[in-house]
Design a protein around this motif. Structure first.
Motif, PDB file in Angstrom:
ATOM      1  N   GLU A 486      35.447 -26.578 -12.989  1.00  9.80           N
ATOM      2  CA  GLU A 486      35.787 -27.812 -12.738  1.00  9.80           C
ATOM      3  C   GLU A 486      35.484 -28.788 -13.794  1.00  9.80           C
ATOM      4  O   GLU A 486      35.731 -29.925 -13.650  1.00  9.80           O
ATOM      5  N   HIS A 487      34.409 -28.237 -14.394  1.00 10.15           N
ATOM      6  CA  HIS A 487      34.179 -29.156 -15.559  1.00 10.15           C
ATOM      7  C   HIS A 487      34.705 -29.134 -16.724  1.00 10.15           C
ATOM      8  O   HIS A 487      34.722 -30.041 -17.539  1.00 10.15           O
ATOM      9  N   GLU A 508      25.846 -31.252 -24.440  1.00  7.81           N
ATOM     10  CA  GLU A 508      26.285 -32.867 -24.080  1.00  7.81           C
ATOM     11  C   GLU A 508      27.393 -33.224 -24.695  1.00  7.81           C
ATOM     12  O   GLU A 508      28.186 -33.946 -24.237  1.00  7.81           O
ATOM     13  N   GLY A 517      31.857 -34.211 -15.542  1.00 10.45           N
ATOM     14  CA  GLY A 517      30.635 -34.043 -14.380  1.00 10.45           C
ATOM     15  C   GLY A 517      29.365 -33.536 -15.376  1.00 10.45           C
ATOM     16  O   GLY A 517      29.377 -33.756 -16.570  1.00 10.45           O
ATOM     17  N   LEU A 518      28.566 -32.539 -14.721  1.00  9.88           N
ATOM     18  CA  LEU A 518      27.291 -32.272 -15.271  1.00  9.88           C
ATOM     19  C   LEU A 518      27.278 -30.635 -15.733  1.00  9.88           C
ATOM     20  O   LEU A 518      26.460 -30.502 -16.336  1.00  9.88           O
ATOM     21  N   GLY A 519      28.371 -29.995 -15.380  1.00 10.96           N
ATOM     22  CA  GLY A 519      28.417 -28.730 -16.024  1.00 10.96           C
ATOM     23  C   GLY A 519      28.063 -27.752 -14.709  1.00 10.96           C
ATOM     24  O   GLY A 519      27.693 -28.364 -13.704  1.00 10.96           O
ATOM     25  N   CYS A 520      28.133 -26.326 -14.867  1.00 12.22           N
ATOM     26  CA  CYS A 520      27.552 -25.295 -13.601  1.00 12.22           C
ATOM     27  C   CYS A 520      27.053 -24.221 -14.316  1.00 12.22           C
ATOM     28  O   CYS A 520      26.978 -24.027 -15.625  1.00 12.22           O
ATOM     29  N   GLU A 521      26.822 -23.405 -13.493  1.00 17.53           N
ATOM     30  CA  GLU A 521      26.259 -21.821 -13.830  1.00 17.53           C
ATOM     31  C   GLU A 521      27.399 -21.164 -14.437  1.00 17.53           C
ATOM     32  O   GLU A 521      27.279 -20.141 -15.029  1.00 17.53           O
ATOM     33  N   LYS A 524      27.980 -23.831 -18.363  1.00 18.72           N
ATOM     34  CA  LYS A 524      26.926 -23.704 -19.166  1.00 18.72           C
ATOM     35  C   LYS A 524      26.482 -22.688 -20.014  1.00 18.72           C
ATOM     36  O   LYS A 524      26.375 -22.562 -21.327  1.00 18.72           O
ATOM     37  N   PRO A 546      18.591 -25.481 -20.912  1.00 16.66           N
ATOM     38  CA  PRO A 546      19.184 -25.747 -19.867  1.00 16.66           C
ATOM     39  C   PRO A 546      20.499 -24.942 -19.601  1.00 16.66           C
ATOM     40  O   PRO A 546      21.320 -24.965 -18.298  1.00 16.66           O
ATOM     41  N   LEU A 547      21.132 -24.437 -20.588  1.00 15.12           N
ATOM     42  CA  LEU A 547      22.393 -23.895 -20.574  1.00 15.12           C
ATOM     43  C   LEU A 547      22.260 -22.367 -20.512  1.00 15.12           C
ATOM     44  O   LEU A 547      23.245 -21.842 -20.005  1.00 15.12           O
ATOM     45  N   GLN A 548      21.399 -21.909 -20.379  1.00 12.52           N
ATOM     46  CA  GLN A 548      20.831 -20.225 -20.241  1.00 12.52           C
ATOM     47  C   GLN A 548      20.626 -20.048 -18.935  1.00 12.52           C
ATOM     48  O   GLN A 548      19.996 -20.747 -17.939  1.00 12.52           O
ATOM     49  N   ASP A 549      21.357 -18.749 -18.341  1.00 13.21           N
ATOM     50  CA  ASP A 549      20.998 -18.252 -17.058  1.00 13.21           C
ATOM     51  C   ASP A 549      19.620 -17.910 -17.055  1.00 13.21           C
ATOM     52  O   ASP A 549      18.740 -17.986 -18.176  1.00 13.21           O
TER      53      ASP A 549
ATOM     54  N   GLU B  22      13.639 -31.430 -19.497  1.00 11.70           N
ATOM     55  CA  GLU B  22      14.933 -32.004 -19.336  1.00 11.70           C
ATOM     56  C   GLU B  22      15.947 -31.236 -18.924  1.00 11.70           C
ATOM     57  O   GLU B  22      16.135 -30.236 -19.582  1.00 11.70           O
ATOM     58  N   ASN B  23      16.735 -31.766 -17.793  1.00  8.91           N
ATOM     59  CA  ASN B  23      18.014 -30.740 -17.588  1.00  8.91           C
ATOM     60  C   ASN B  23      17.354 -29.468 -17.007  1.00  8.91           C
ATOM     61  O   ASN B  23      18.109 -28.416 -17.018  1.00  8.91           O
ATOM     62  N   SER B  24      15.887 -29.314 -16.641  1.00  7.79           N
ATOM     63  CA  SER B  24      15.747 -27.924 -16.102  1.00  7.79           C
ATOM     64  C   SER B  24      14.672 -28.230 -14.717  1.00  7.79           C
ATOM     65  O   SER B  24      14.475 -29.152 -14.446  1.00  7.79           O
ATOM     66  N   LEU B  67      20.155 -22.701 -12.445  1.00  7.94           N
ATOM     67  CA  LEU B  67      20.978 -23.650 -13.342  1.00  7.94           C
ATOM     68  C   LEU B  67      21.329 -25.107 -12.705  1.00  7.94           C
ATOM     69  O   LEU B  67      21.664 -24.978 -11.502  1.00  7.94           O
ATOM     70  N   LEU B  68      21.256 -26.067 -13.442  1.00  9.14           N
ATOM     71  CA  LEU B  68      21.681 -27.323 -12.582  1.00  9.14           C
ATOM     72  C   LEU B  68      23.248 -27.740 -13.104  1.00  9.14           C
ATOM     73  O   LEU B  68      23.603 -27.163 -14.009  1.00  9.14           O
ATOM     74  N   GLY B  69      23.552 -28.417 -12.264  1.00  2.00           N
ATOM     75  CA  GLY B  69      24.918 -28.953 -12.691  1.00  2.00           C
ATOM     76  C   GLY B  69      25.698 -29.900 -11.564  1.00  2.00           C
ATOM     77  O   GLY B  69      24.567 -30.499 -10.764  1.00  2.00           O
ATOM     78  N   SER B  70      26.898 -29.910 -11.342  1.00  2.00           N
ATOM     79  CA  SER B  70      27.495 -30.602 -10.298  1.00  2.00           C
ATOM     80  C   SER B  70      28.680 -29.947  -9.750  1.00  2.00           C
ATOM     81  O   SER B  70      29.204 -29.110 -10.368  1.00  2.00           O
ATOM     82  N   ALA B  78      22.063 -23.811  -8.877  1.00  2.00           N
ATOM     83  CA  ALA B  78      22.590 -22.714  -8.322  1.00  2.00           C
ATOM     84  C   ALA B  78      21.532 -21.663  -8.380  1.00  2.00           C
ATOM     85  O   ALA B  78      20.619 -21.476  -9.341  1.00  2.00           O
TER      86      ALA B  78
END
Ligand code: SRM
Ligand SMILES: Cc1cc2nc3c(=O)[nH]c(=O)nc-3n(C[C@H](O)[C@H](O)[C@H](O)COP(=O)(O)OP(=O)(O)OC[C@H]3O[C@@H](n4cnc5c(N)ncnc54)[C@H](O)[C@@H]3O)c2cc1C
Ligand code: SF4
Ligand code: FES
Lengths: 849, 118
Positions: A486-487, A508, A517-521, A524, A546-549, B22-24, B67-70, B78
């Motif tokens: 959705e992002h 970013e 939006g903010l992204g998702c799993e 990212k 923050p992008l990594q699994d 940040e973001n984590s 992982l964070l998100g929307s 998640a």
């Protein structure tokens, strides 16, 4: 027909699953109703269907279907521990065992059923139990704590579920069945046998055709069960699961009409022989049948509510087909499984080595499905059930419905289903309900779920529901989006170009300019991988983190209990004795489970997050590097021993494997990549099943591409022959980089190739003939990646700030108390939820070093 | 209707603001409860959320490593094990009605972060 006024007092006896459903439905349809519930158990309604999950860790709260606050909010009065002992029909009231009486205008009996305990002398001893309520579970749990062996009497559906619970509790488990086979109601004899074989493979012993005569004191164990054939079995506890009987004692005392073999007789409105008394659920008998499943009970509840409130829903019987998983074994039974219909004929498919048995029962004219038995593989269940329920005409060759992956198998598309087809039987949702939900504005699977409740019960209909929703949406011209998530409205390949062309260096920046939006799993990690392939920055730079699994962040694969595995690189599978010893020492020191992987290296499991840096420090000092087992990147290059030792080898496959592994290690890709190099055509390294496979010839190397094992194995395609080593490497550089740039997220090379327009020939023209004139660029990009390689673990342990991320708690030195191990075959393994519950003697907390 | 009394929350020290990533997510132990604390950058503003760390589906203490998100308007994490989404504001599980986690209130106090225990 009755019409309800707010003065009418509705009294419900029994707050099981069906009694509760009645309350919920009545409250929804008639919020002003005065509802009182008398509840025989000490707690309000809970999910009996998932009772067994209690043994895998669910608590009584998890199972609850409602709570006191909800009932109060609905204005429902309730009393727990209130067993009703009499109905005074003239006075229109009931009396509880405690002597309190409650008046009613309409009375609903939802008393369910109770487990039948065969009249065997000795059946009432302390460790002889049943399996129906949460209280029963608590009793079983405490008995299991003092037992080594357990026997379940009864090999039906519930008996096998109970056996699984005993096995989970760590008991040596037996099932004793009177009939010659398991699940005699649902399965035919071959099906029963296949199921029995599978269950016995899992370590549960099954004894069929055993009639227990007496339960006496045991010599080795607590009890001895003596059978009619003079054999015996010793056990510490016994669980009776020999069928259920309707709880109709109350009705009997009150002279309501009962069936010959019990059950409260009801009509299509669920009204009993007294017009002011209804019966619903497992206590009710409709057309001489008891329905021992929850869905028919719910339908009865809705019929009764409808009758009370002037609606026209009636109960008209129910389909008793079932699909379930018993100890991991899939079992399904549809309709006339026993071919009882006159003229019925059947088709069977029996794959003994794999333990798959399927039987399809059709009518004499071979026009429609009457029933089916499925053991070991229930993937055809949904389709067959739809055929059976909706009288859909059979295809030319009915057997194609149960044959494995025959191309002829016509898959029953959502469109073929009639509007009346039941999609979700738990919530009684028909295809027409879904269509009208979409017509009134639902435009996603989630919307439809919310509006219809479909697939929020047992979940068995999820796949079918999605098919129907997708197809209905497509019909209305709703584009089924190819967007990543959705992002981002782009595919991975498109994002790759955007990143490269615009020189974007952070998530970013990308989401700001091209997403929302903010992204998702999903997006990212995909963007993380693109950034890494384009720039090969240290993957854990603060902005990439923050992008990594989680696997990539903690540089290890998370296991089911939250611990991690450690897989150091062992290029080509070649390892020195000293390194082997070091791995052994580390495993010993940190109490890690050790296993040789399928990729020719060694995996150490069970490391707590906070011990990872220390462990890797030791490994890195001993000359190891990360093996990227957690990453979408190069995994391993398997080798065979090759010309150095093997009498047939024609090239040094080990050296080539090691060189290739060192060249491409760390390369981020859309999915993992695996290689192998074999020293001759005997192919001991299985190179043809790898993304990149190399096989030695007298004159050099043959290169195979785009193979894999895994879920859908594909042999690699022969790409070029008799290459010298330099050319080999150049070709691999180009193939891999082209894949990295053009494949979709999580697309392995095999699927990428199958989707590549022009296929193998096109790939050859790009890589060998440079048809796109991009080879120079591909090679340059590969050398940037190679030059920037760093062992992520080495970089991490050298950096204090990075090491801090591995703390379990920022404010405490404590460790996660939920991580517990038990010993098995001389090593640790995670304790099961049951073992954790039983605690103390079995589960061993791990000592921190 | 009986009047209900709203108890004032008790604020407990959780960690330093410099511990946040940040973001984590990170994790802290409060009264023996594991709390997952997340920092999310929303339109340039740093927001902090706290939920319980227990993953009720995977049955392990791992949510802080998700992982964070929307999802739509909802800010979520998640689960790293089976990928269910939990709302950081309410603790609701977006995929399943039968599970949820506790959402806690947090506030900045000087250079420390505090959590409300009710
Ligand atoms: C450890 C290992 C099993 C073992 O004990 O031997 C293993 C373990 C896992 N495999 Fe594997 N695979 C392992 C060799 C294989 C092999 C054999 C091989 O590499 O020769 C295959 C088939 C070959 C292939 O991939 O083509 C294999 C096909 C898969 C697949 C299916 C991939 C596919 O395209 O169908 C998955 C799922 C996925 O990646 O999405 C998977 C996923 C996994 C995951 C990541 C599952 C997970 O998410 O937890 C496991 C992580 C284990 C861990 O924590 O380290 N594993 N896996 C093997 C590690 C090899 C190594 O040294 O790195
Ligand atoms: C382990 C297990 C697994 C199951 N698995 C499945 C499955 O996978 N699928 C499926 O469809 N079904 C399954 N079932 C069956 C399903 O649980 C029942 O069909 C369903 O619970 C019936 O609901 P009910 O309300 O009629 O009866 P119950 O749920 O038994 O509720 C009856 C309630 O009435 C109370 N009561 C009885 N007499 C009195 C009295 N005189 N006064 C007051 N209260 C009284 C009882 O204490 C009880 O709480 C399973 C059952 C068990 C035990
Ligand atoms: S085959 Fe399945 S269970 Fe075995 S390691 Fe691979 S992913 Fe895990
Ligand atoms: S059939 Fe059980 S949820 Fe739909």
């Amino acid at each position: 027909m009755t019409s309800l006024t707010s003065e009418n007092r509705i009294l419900i006896v029994g707050n099981g699953m069906v009694g509760h459903h009645f309350v919920e439905q009545l409250h929804q349809n008639h919020p002003a109703a005065q509802i009182t519930v008398l509840c025989g158990e000490s707690r309000l309604a809970y999910d009996r269907v998932h009772l067994s999950s209690y043994f895998s860790g669910a608590s009584a709260d998890d199972l609850a279907l409602t709570d006191a606050d909800t009932y109060r909010e609905w204005g429902v009065e309730f009393v727990t521990n209130a067993m009703v002992s009499d109905i005074l029909r003239e006075e229109k009231k009931v009396v509880t065992e405690a002597g309190t009486s409650y008046g009613y205008d309409k009375l609903i009996l939802a008393t369910g059923s109770y487990p039948f305990v065969p009249p065997i002398p000795g059946n009432n001893q302390p460790h002889c139990l049943v399996y129906r309520t949460i209280d029963d579970l608590e009793a079983i749990e405490s008995s299991a704590r003092e037992s080594k062996t357990g026997v379940v009497v009864g090999g039906g559906l519930l008996g096998l579920e109970a056996a699984n619970a005993l096995k989970e509790a760590g008991l040596e488990t037996h099932v004793v069945e009177f009939a010659p086979q398991l699940m005699a109601v649902q399965l035919d004899s071959t099906g029963g046998q296949v199921l029995q074989d599978k269950i016995e493979d899992l370590g549960v012993t099954v004894h069929t055709q055993k009639a227990t005569q007496v339960i006496e004191q045991g010599r080795q164990a607590r009890y001895r069960m003596v059978f009619a054939d003079d054999t015996f079995l010793e056990t510490d506890m016994i669980l009776f699961s020999a069928g259920i009987r309707p709880s109709d004692q109350l009705a009997k005392k009150a002279n309501l009409q009962l069936g010959e073999r019990g059950g409260i007789v009801i009509d299509d409105h669920c009204v009993t022989s007294d017009p002011d008394i209804y019966a619903i659920g497992e206590c009710a008998l409709w057309q001489n049948r008891i329905f021992g499943l929850v869905a028919p009970g719910y339908t009865m509840a809705r019929a009764a509510v409808s009758h009370l409130t002037g609606g026209d829903t009636v109960f008209s019987g129910a389909d008793m087909s079932t699909k379930l998983k018993l100890m991991g074994v899939e079992v399904g039974s549809i309709g006339d499984a026993h071919e009882r219909t006159p003229g019925a004929q059947s088709y069977t498919y029996f794959n003994q080595p794999e333990g798959v048995y399927k039987k399809l029962v059709v009518d004499g004219a071979q026009k429609k499905v009457l029933g089916a038995v499925l053991v070991g593989d229930t993937s055809d269940y949904d389709t067959l059930l739809q055929y059976a329920l909706n009288d859909i005409a059979l295809p030319e060759q009915p057997e194609s419905l149960i044959l494995p992956s025959s191309d002829a198998a016509p898959s029953l598309g959502a469109d073929a289903l009639p509007a009346t087809a039941t999609i979700c039987s738990c919530h009684n949702v028909a295809k027409s309900d879904i269509v009208s939900a979409i017509d009134t504005g639902c435009c996603s699977l989630g919307d439809v779920k919310g509006a219809t409740k479909a697939s929020t019960g047992c979940g068995g209909c999820t796949a079918l529901l999605k098919n129907v929703v997708d197809s209905e949406l497509e019909k209305r011209g709703v584009e089924v989006s190819k967007a990543m998530c959705e992002h981002f409205d782009y595919t991975r390949q498109e994002l790759f170009h955007i990143v490269k062309v615009n020189g974007i260096r952070s998530f970013e920046a990308l989401i700001e300019s091209h997403g929302k939006g903010l992204g998702c799993e999903i997006c990212k990690p995909a963007v993380g991988s693109i950034l890494a392939s384009v720039y090969n920055d240290y993957i854990l730079k603060n902005e990439h983190l923050p992008l990594q699994d989680t696997n990539d962040i903690y540089l290890g694969n998370m296991q089911k209990d939250g611990t991690y595995s450690i897989v150091p690189r062992v290029a080509g599978g070649e390892i020195t004795p000293d390194k082997l010893i070091l791995l052994g020492e580390v495993a010993k020191k940190y109490n890690l489970y050790t296993k040789i992987t399928g990729g020719q290296r060694i995996d150490l499991f069970g490391a707590r997050v906070e011990t990872l840096p220390e462990i890797w420090q030791t490994l890195v000092e001993g000359g190891f590097e990360t093996g990227h087992a957690y990453a979408k990147a190069l995994r391993t290059v398997k080798s065979c021993v090759g010309s150095t030792w093997c009498r047939y080898g024609v090239q040094d496959s080990v050296k080539t494997a090691i060189d290739l592994e060192n060249r491409y290690k760390g390369l981020r890709a859309p999915h993992k990549i695996k290689f192998a190099v074999s020293g001759c055509t005997r192919e001991c390294a299985e190179a043809q099943s790898k993304d990149i496979g190399v096989i030695a010839t007298e004159n050099g190397w043959n290169l195979y591409v785009c193979g894999n094992g895994g879920m859908k194995p594909r042999h690699g395609d022969l790409f070029a022959t008799d290459l010298d080593t330099d050319t080999l490497v150049r070709y691999i550089d180009r193939v891999l980089m082209f894949y990295v740039r053009t494949a979709d997220r999580l697309q392995r090379t095999s699927v990428w190739m199958d989707n590549l327009e022009g296929g193998l020939d096109y790939l050859k023209s790009v890589v060998i003939d440079d048809a796109l004139n991009i080879n120079q660029e591909l090679e340059a990009q590969m050398s940037t990646v190679i030059e920037n390689y760093q062992c992520e673990w080495k970089t991490t342990i050298e950096n204090e700030a990075s090491r801090k991320r591995f703390r379990q708690f920022v404010n405490s030195q404590a460790t996660d108390a939920n991580i517990q191990f038990v010993e098995e075959r001389g090593q640790v393994r995670p304790a099961t939820e049951m073992e954790k519950k039983l605690g103390s003697n079995k589960a061993i907390p791990v000592e921190l070093v | 209707m009986t009047a209900t009394t709203q108890l004032a929350p008790q604020w407990c020290d959780l960690c330093g603001l410099e511990d946040l990533v940040e973001n984590s997510g990170i994790c802290a132990l409060v009264n023996n409860q594991q709390v997952a604390i997340f920092t999310v950058n929303i339109k340039g503003e740093q927001q902090i959320f706290a939920i319980s760390n227990w993953d009720p589906v995977g049955k392990a203490n791992v949510l802080y490593r998700g992982l964070l998100g929307s999802v739509g308007e909802e800010i979520v994490v998640a689960s790293p094990l089976y990928k269910e989404h939990y709302s950081l504001t309410t603790g609701r599980c977006l995929e399943r009605d039968d599970v949820s986690v506790i959402a806690y209130k947090v506030r900045r106090e000087g250079d420390r972060l505090q959590i409300a225990i009710e």
